[in-house]
Design a protein around this motif. Structure first.
Motif, PDB file in Angstrom:
ATOM      1  N   GLY A 248       9.966  -5.201  -1.429  1.00  0.00           N
ATOM      2  CA  GLY A 248       8.557  -5.266  -0.699  1.00  0.00           C
ATOM      3  C   GLY A 248       8.498  -4.774   0.799  1.00  0.00           C
ATOM      4  O   GLY A 248       7.383  -5.538   1.736  1.00  0.00           O
ATOM      5  N   LEU A 249       9.028  -3.745   0.775  1.00  0.00           N
ATOM      6  CA  LEU A 249       8.643  -2.131   1.376  1.00  0.00           C
ATOM      7  C   LEU A 249       6.446  -3.260   1.670  1.00  0.00           C
ATOM      8  O   LEU A 249       5.790  -2.642   1.012  1.00  0.00           O
ATOM      9  CB  LEU A 249       8.640  -0.985   1.027  1.00  0.00           C
ATOM     10  CG  LEU A 249       8.173   0.041   2.510  1.00  0.00           C
ATOM     11  CD1 LEU A 249       9.165  -0.654   3.709  1.00  0.00           C
ATOM     12  CD2 LEU A 249       8.729   0.867   1.919  1.00  0.00           C
ATOM     13  N   PRO A 250       5.820  -2.874   3.003  1.00  0.00           N
ATOM     14  CA  PRO A 250       4.707  -3.566   2.630  1.00  0.00           C
ATOM     15  C   PRO A 250       3.532  -1.660   2.570  1.00  0.00           C
ATOM     16  O   PRO A 250       2.926  -1.794   2.553  1.00  0.00           O
ATOM     17  CB  PRO A 250       3.687  -3.624   4.521  1.00  0.00           C
ATOM     18  CG  PRO A 250       5.745  -3.403   4.380  1.00  0.00           C
ATOM     19  CD  PRO A 250       6.710  -3.886   3.919  1.00  0.00           C
ATOM     20  N   VAL A 251       4.037  -0.572   3.285  1.00  0.00           N
ATOM     21  CA  VAL A 251       3.834   0.346   3.029  1.00  0.00           C
ATOM     22  C   VAL A 251       4.770   1.270   2.568  1.00  0.00           C
ATOM     23  O   VAL A 251       5.217   1.773   3.314  1.00  0.00           O
ATOM     24  CB  VAL A 251       3.052   0.772   4.506  1.00  0.00           C
ATOM     25  CG1 VAL A 251       2.033   2.297   4.365  1.00  0.00           C
ATOM     26  CG2 VAL A 251       2.510  -0.198   5.052  1.00  0.00           C
ATOM     27  N   LEU A 252       4.825   2.242   1.594  1.00  0.00           N
ATOM     28  CA  LEU A 252       5.311   3.275   1.290  1.00  0.00           C
ATOM     29  C   LEU A 252       4.546   5.036   1.378  1.00  0.00           C
ATOM     30  O   LEU A 252       3.608   5.031   1.233  1.00  0.00           O
ATOM     31  CB  LEU A 252       5.220   3.257  -0.222  1.00  0.00           C
ATOM     32  CG  LEU A 252       6.332   2.436  -0.978  1.00  0.00           C
ATOM     33  CD1 LEU A 252       6.026   1.220  -0.629  1.00  0.00           C
ATOM     34  CD2 LEU A 252       6.727   2.970  -2.775  1.00  0.00           C
TER      35      LEU A 252
ATOM     36  N   SER B 114      -4.817   3.833   3.917  1.00  0.00           N
ATOM     37  CA  SER B 114      -5.669   4.811   4.670  1.00  0.00           C
ATOM     38  C   SER B 114      -5.050   3.949   6.358  1.00  0.00           C
ATOM     39  O   SER B 114      -4.872   3.277   6.478  1.00  0.00           O
ATOM     40  CB  SER B 114      -6.872   5.482   4.212  1.00  0.00           C
ATOM     41  OG  SER B 114      -7.868   3.828   5.549  1.00  0.00           O
ATOM     42  N   VAL B 115      -5.652   5.128   7.422  1.00  0.00           N
ATOM     43  CA  VAL B 115      -5.514   4.814   8.463  1.00  0.00           C
ATOM     44  C   VAL B 115      -5.823   4.036   8.573  1.00  0.00           C
ATOM     45  O   VAL B 115      -6.062   3.106   9.520  1.00  0.00           O
ATOM     46  CB  VAL B 115      -5.651   6.415   9.622  1.00  0.00           C
ATOM     47  CG1 VAL B 115      -5.681   6.138  10.391  1.00  0.00           C
ATOM     48  CG2 VAL B 115      -4.293   6.936   8.349  1.00  0.00           C
ATOM     49  N   GLN B 116      -7.499   3.874   8.412  1.00  0.00           N
ATOM     50  CA  GLN B 116      -8.258   2.972   8.464  1.00  0.00           C
ATOM     51  C   GLN B 116      -7.991   1.255   7.656  1.00  0.00           C
ATOM     52  O   GLN B 116      -7.977   0.355   8.742  1.00  0.00           O
ATOM     53  CB  GLN B 116      -9.673   3.659   7.739  1.00  0.00           C
ATOM     54  CG  GLN B 116     -10.314   4.398   8.641  1.00  0.00           C
ATOM     55  CD  GLN B 116     -11.073   4.090   9.857  1.00  0.00           C
ATOM     56  OE1 GLN B 116     -10.771   3.733  10.551  1.00  0.00           O
ATOM     57  NE2 GLN B 116     -11.309   5.525  10.972  1.00  0.00           N
TER      58      GLN B 116
ATOM     59  N   ARG C  11       0.452  -1.336  -0.042  1.00  0.00           N
ATOM     60  CA  ARG C  11       0.398  -0.369  -0.098  1.00  0.00           C
ATOM     61  C   ARG C  11       0.248   1.443  -0.207  1.00  0.00           C
ATOM     62  O   ARG C  11       1.783   0.982   0.228  1.00  0.00           O
ATOM     63  CB  ARG C  11      -1.163   0.067   1.246  1.00  0.00           C
ATOM     64  CG  ARG C  11      -1.408  -1.203   1.286  1.00  0.00           C
ATOM     65  CD  ARG C  11      -2.674  -0.750   0.472  1.00  0.00           C
ATOM     66  NE  ARG C  11      -3.927  -2.154   0.515  1.00  0.00           N
ATOM     67  CZ  ARG C  11      -4.920  -2.200   0.615  1.00  0.00           C
ATOM     68  NH1 ARG C  11      -5.881  -0.731  -0.221  1.00  0.00           N
ATOM     69  NH2 ARG C  11      -5.852  -3.262   0.277  1.00  0.00           N
ATOM     70  N   PHE C  12       0.256   2.220  -0.537  1.00  0.00           N
ATOM     71  CA  PHE C  12       0.718   3.908  -0.344  1.00  0.00           C
ATOM     72  C   PHE C  12      -0.206   5.116   0.242  1.00  0.00           C
ATOM     73  O   PHE C  12      -1.517   4.874  -0.001  1.00  0.00           O
ATOM     74  CB  PHE C  12       1.440   4.347  -1.459  1.00  0.00           C
ATOM     75  CG  PHE C  12       0.663   4.428  -2.266  1.00  0.00           C
ATOM     76  CD1 PHE C  12       0.242   5.790  -2.490  1.00  0.00           C
ATOM     77  CD2 PHE C  12      -0.112   3.513  -3.305  1.00  0.00           C
ATOM     78  CE1 PHE C  12      -0.920   6.320  -3.299  1.00  0.00           C
ATOM     79  CE2 PHE C  12      -1.051   4.090  -4.127  1.00  0.00           C
ATOM     80  CZ  PHE C  12      -1.505   5.102  -4.230  1.00  0.00           C
ATOM     81  N   LEU C  13      -0.080   5.972   1.407  1.00  0.00           N
ATOM     82  CA  LEU C  13      -0.101   6.431   1.830  1.00  0.00           C
ATOM     83  C   LEU C  13       0.821   7.522   1.304  1.00  0.00           C
ATOM     84  O   LEU C  13       1.475   7.970   0.995  1.00  0.00           O
ATOM     85  CB  LEU C  13       0.357   6.372   3.484  1.00  0.00           C
ATOM     86  CG  LEU C  13      -0.616   5.026   4.194  1.00  0.00           C
ATOM     87  CD1 LEU C  13      -0.762   5.244   5.331  1.00  0.00           C
ATOM     88  CD2 LEU C  13      -1.857   4.713   3.802  1.00  0.00           C
TER      89      LEU C  13
END
Length: 320
Positions: A259-263, A309-311, A11-13
């Motif tokens: 493989g970073l889970p969140v960017l 998203s945060v949620q 995911r990315f934020l």
């Protein structure tokens, strides 16, 4: 480290340091600021929605007190098209008990009671103006301290995103993050507070040695620039501010391949209007900023990295 439920995918934020305008070249002051660029949030929100992106607006006190900011974002937040969080700039955030200087601009350097009082004042203002309790925090200037985590836990915040991995602010009185990882981790007990660091990628054939080598290069004037120009080692944060789109695309590919889970990407809201940050001085610069985001979004989606998203982060984090 935080683990996510099977099938979550990468995911990315998009985080927006949503703040007042001030002269970045002058000393900090309590009074010399405005919030005229708040009106530009409307266009950025619409732009993000076109890609299914939920921007996370990390709001500081002058913006939290802006009626226009509330009017522009309250509906999007209520409908899940945007989220709001807390960003503490202590020099413009009451109560005002400390001197305004560089050391005190890192809120984590303040005494516990003062840091907590400033945070609570800001938290309550955001909840009132935007109609929801914020669940994510970033310290202005990335300046967390020894008491920050307990203050966030007390307020029930789920995520801190103050850590800028690969950077060291200790020479200016701030924290040292150069050795911290890019993957999210639990601060203390699992499930209580997640650290979600901003994404910075090292590129080049020497990147495996970056944690040790890059700080050493900084001891010799301009040596980091030499290594970057030779393609040996370069530090690239995922932000359109001061980072060319070709550099960001290269770094994003590496982060995905690793493989970073969140960017976690970021920028400052005053950059949405020319003349308020060093990065956007003209309408042409502003066009380039939007083009930067456009190309990054297209790459993420083409590689199967979905907007987060945060949620969503909270719901997919494994607590067992």
């Amino acid at each position: 480290m935080v683990r996510f439920a099977p099938g979550t995918g990468q995911r990315f934020l998009v985080t927006v340091d949503t703040e007042e305008e001030f002269d970045w070249t002058k000393p900090l002051t309590r009074a010399a600021h405005r919030v005229d660029t708040v009106s530009r949030l409307r266009k950025f929100q619409q732009f993000c929605e076109g890609y299914g992106v939920v921007p996370i607006y990390l709001i500081d006190y002058p913006v939290a007190m802006s009626e226009l900011a509330g009017e522009l974002l309250r509906g999007a937040v209520a409908e899940g098209r945007a989220e709001v969080g807390v960003q503490l700039h202590p020099w413009v955030n009451p109560p005002f008990e400390e001197d305004v200087n560089q050391f005190n601009s890192f809120s984590g350097n303040l005494p516990y009671e003062l840091e907590r009082a400033k945070f609570r004042k800001l938290y309550d203002a955001i909840a009132t103006n935007f109609g929801t309790a914020p669940l994510i925090y970033r310290a202005g200037r990335y300046g967390i301290g020894p008491n920050t985590a307990s203050i966030l836990r007390e307020a029930g915040l789920a995520i801190d995103t103050s850590v800028r991995s690969g950077f060291d602010y200790s020479a200016h009185g701030g924290p040292d993050y150069k050795d911290l990882p890019l993957e999210p981790w639990w601060v203390g007990q699992k499930g209580q507070l997640m650290e979600l660091p901003l994404t910075t990628v090292f590129t080049g054939p020497l990147r495996r040695y970056a944690r040790w080598l890059y700080p050493q290069l900084g001891r010799i004037d301009r040596l980091r620039g030499v290594f970057a120009r030779l393609g040996l080692l370069e530090r690239i944060p995922l932000t359109p501010e001061g980072v060319r789109v070709d550099e960001a695309l290269r770094a994003t590919q590496i982060a995905i391949d690793d493989g970073l889970p969140v960017l976690v990407l970021s920028f400052h809201s005053p950059s949405l209007c020319p003349g308020h940050t060093p990065y956007v001085r003209s309408e042409e610069d502003l066009d380039l900023l939007y083009d930067w985001w456009r190309k990054i979004f297209e790459l993420m989606l083409a590689r199967g990295v979905q907007p987060g998203s945060v949620q969503q982060i909270m719901q997919t984090a494994e607590l067992a």
